[in-house]
Design a protein around this motif. Structure first.
Motif, PDB file in Angstrom:
ATOM      1  N   GLU A  75     -13.492   6.616   2.069  1.00  0.00           N
ATOM      2  CA  GLU A  75     -14.990   6.772   2.041  1.00  0.00           C
ATOM      3  C   GLU A  75     -15.436   7.817   3.069  1.00  0.00           C
ATOM      4  O   GLU A  75     -16.174   8.484   2.564  1.00  0.00           O
ATOM      5  N   VAL A  76     -14.772   7.702   4.238  1.00  0.00           N
ATOM      6  CA  VAL A  76     -15.191   8.704   5.236  1.00  0.00           C
ATOM      7  C   VAL A  76     -14.090   9.472   6.003  1.00  0.00           C
ATOM      8  O   VAL A  76     -13.818   9.451   7.197  1.00  0.00           O
ATOM      9  N   PRO A  77     -13.380  10.316   5.148  1.00  0.00           N
ATOM     10  CA  PRO A  77     -12.161  10.908   5.688  1.00  0.00           C
ATOM     11  C   PRO A  77     -12.432  11.939   6.555  1.00  0.00           C
ATOM     12  O   PRO A  77     -11.662  11.908   7.793  1.00  0.00           O
ATOM     13  N   ARG A  89      -7.185  17.125   5.666  1.00  0.00           N
ATOM     14  CA  ARG A  89      -8.129  17.130   6.743  1.00  0.00           C
ATOM     15  C   ARG A  89      -7.487  17.276   8.006  1.00  0.00           C
ATOM     16  O   ARG A  89      -7.637  18.121   9.068  1.00  0.00           O
ATOM     17  N   CYS A  90      -6.556  16.407   8.131  1.00  0.00           N
ATOM     18  CA  CYS A  90      -5.586  16.501   9.653  1.00  0.00           C
ATOM     19  C   CYS A  90      -4.548  17.399   9.489  1.00  0.00           C
ATOM     20  O   CYS A  90      -4.277  18.217  10.623  1.00  0.00           O
ATOM     21  N   ALA A  91      -3.940  17.865   8.202  1.00  0.00           N
ATOM     22  CA  ALA A  91      -3.007  18.899   8.194  1.00  0.00           C
ATOM     23  C   ALA A  91      -3.407  20.303   8.769  1.00  0.00           C
ATOM     24  O   ALA A  91      -2.745  21.296   8.933  1.00  0.00           O
ATOM     25  N   SER A  92      -4.665  20.565   8.344  1.00  0.00           N
ATOM     26  CA  SER A  92      -5.298  21.826   8.813  1.00  0.00           C
ATOM     27  C   SER A  92      -5.422  21.934  10.362  1.00  0.00           C
ATOM     28  O   SER A  92      -5.453  23.352  10.661  1.00  0.00           O
ATOM     29  N   THR A 128       0.911  -1.198   0.041  1.00  0.00           N
ATOM     30  CA  THR A 128      -0.037   0.098   0.182  1.00  0.00           C
ATOM     31  C   THR A 128       0.920   1.352  -0.140  1.00  0.00           C
ATOM     32  O   THR A 128       1.983   1.357   0.679  1.00  0.00           O
ATOM     33  N   THR A 129       0.583   2.348  -0.608  1.00  0.00           N
ATOM     34  CA  THR A 129       1.498   3.307  -0.834  1.00  0.00           C
ATOM     35  C   THR A 129       0.676   4.486   0.258  1.00  0.00           C
ATOM     36  O   THR A 129      -0.448   4.477   0.551  1.00  0.00           O
ATOM     37  N   ARG A 130       1.347   5.751   0.473  1.00  0.00           N
ATOM     38  CA  ARG A 130       0.746   6.714   1.162  1.00  0.00           C
ATOM     39  C   ARG A 130      -0.582   7.437   0.180  1.00  0.00           C
ATOM     40  O   ARG A 130      -0.999   8.384   0.972  1.00  0.00           O
ATOM     41  N   ASP A 138      -7.012  11.793   0.938  1.00  0.00           N
ATOM     42  CA  ASP A 138      -7.994  12.530   1.225  1.00  0.00           C
ATOM     43  C   ASP A 138      -8.017  12.806   2.555  1.00  0.00           C
ATOM     44  O   ASP A 138      -8.617  13.805   3.236  1.00  0.00           O
ATOM     45  N   LEU A 139      -7.274  12.040   3.617  1.00  0.00           N
ATOM     46  CA  LEU A 139      -7.298  12.274   4.835  1.00  0.00           C
ATOM     47  C   LEU A 139      -6.246  13.420   5.382  1.00  0.00           C
ATOM     48  O   LEU A 139      -6.570  14.086   6.279  1.00  0.00           O
TER      49      LEU A 139
END
Length: 281
Positions: free
Chosen positions: A249-251, A43-46, A32-34, A39-40
């Motif tokens: 799906e639900v970031p 949202r977290c970096a904000s 799996t890659t980054r 999409d997440l």
């Protein structure tokens, strides 16, 4: 894109966005890659700093030419943390990347790793069909075993982002990487018994959140809720998603769950977010 050289010279690439500590360390699972955090990440970096890594031999990172194991990957992650200058990190591990999250806590201690976030992982002892799949990945029927996992992860999924990621991004990895993944995952379960047992052995206890969508099983959720009642530092949230990849799906919900744990703005309780039509817990 920042990079760090591992002890054997391989270049390990990662994103470094946002500000604030503790920083989140996004760790993809095997094969799996980054991109799974695409999409997440914003949202977290904000709200805080995010480091999102490509494992060696995955995505933009080097190191696929020779065999390596989980310990090598752990060393790479430690190198990323030290190069970033982050004083505190909260590992966010997708699936079996949770083993590295736990190892980072063991290696760096509770002061530098104050919490753990696990995403869609088999946190109990692995069921026999899954162990059979791991054995299949290490055999000449690896492709059949891989496709069986893909079918399970995509059952009922109509999200094109998820379908494309599994079939194209994960499907691009060959026999060597899938066999290596199976070998290392099987070894971790054989050594630790289960992630829950490994978490119990951390001292002091580490606040941990498990956000997951699969499997759709009352017993699987109930077992985690009971574990959380006995161990109040463990929290579980069943997400209203279908696939093995709720980050697509639900970031928003995943980001909110992570922030609630890390910021400790509220007393986190075991929570179930049910999909429409799902049986109540």
């Amino acid at each position: 894109m920042p990079e760090v050289r591992s002890s054997d010279g391989a270049r390990i690439h990662y994103d470094d966005v946002g500000r604030g500590e503790p920083a989140l360390l996004f760790i993809p699972g095997w094969c799996t890659t980054r991109a799974v955090y695409r999409d997440l990440l914003p949202r977290c970096a904000s709200r805080r700093r995010v480091l999102s890594v490509d494992l060696r031999g995955h995505g933009a990172s080097e190191g696929a030419g020779t065999d390596f194991d989980s310990t090598t990957v752990l060393d790479d992650l430690l190198a990323v943390i030290e190069a970033s200058g982050a004083r505190q990190v909260v590992p966010v591990g997708l699936s079996h990347a949770g083993w590295w999250a736990i190892e980072l806590r063991r290696e760096l201690g509770a002061e530098r790793v104050p919490q753990l976030v696990l995403l869609d992982w088999i946190v109990t002892e692995p069921p026999p069909p899954f162990l059979d799949a791991l054995r299949g990945l290490m055999s000449d029927r690896w492709r059949e075993a891989r496709d069986g996992l893909f079918a399970m992860w995509l059952q009922g999924v109509d999200d094109e982002n998820v379908i494309r990621f599994v079939r194209e991004d994960m499907g691009a990895f060959g026999e060597d990487m899938w066999a290596r993944a199976a070998r290392e995952i099987a070894s971790a379960y054989a050594r630790e018994g289960s992630p829950m047992r490994a978490l119990l052995n951390l001292a002091p206890s580490t606040p941990t959140l498990h956000l997951y969508a699969q499997p759709e099983s009352h017993d699987y959720l109930a077992g985690q809720v009971a574990f959380g009642v006995q161990n109040p530092w463990f929290h579980v949230m069943k997400l209203p998603a279908v696939s093995h990849y709720p980050t697509f799906e639900v970031p928003d919900l995943v980001a909110a769950g992570i922030e609630a744990l890390v910021s400790a703005r509220e007393t986190y309780v075991n929570t179930t977010l049910e999909t429409p039509g799902a049986a109540p817990v």
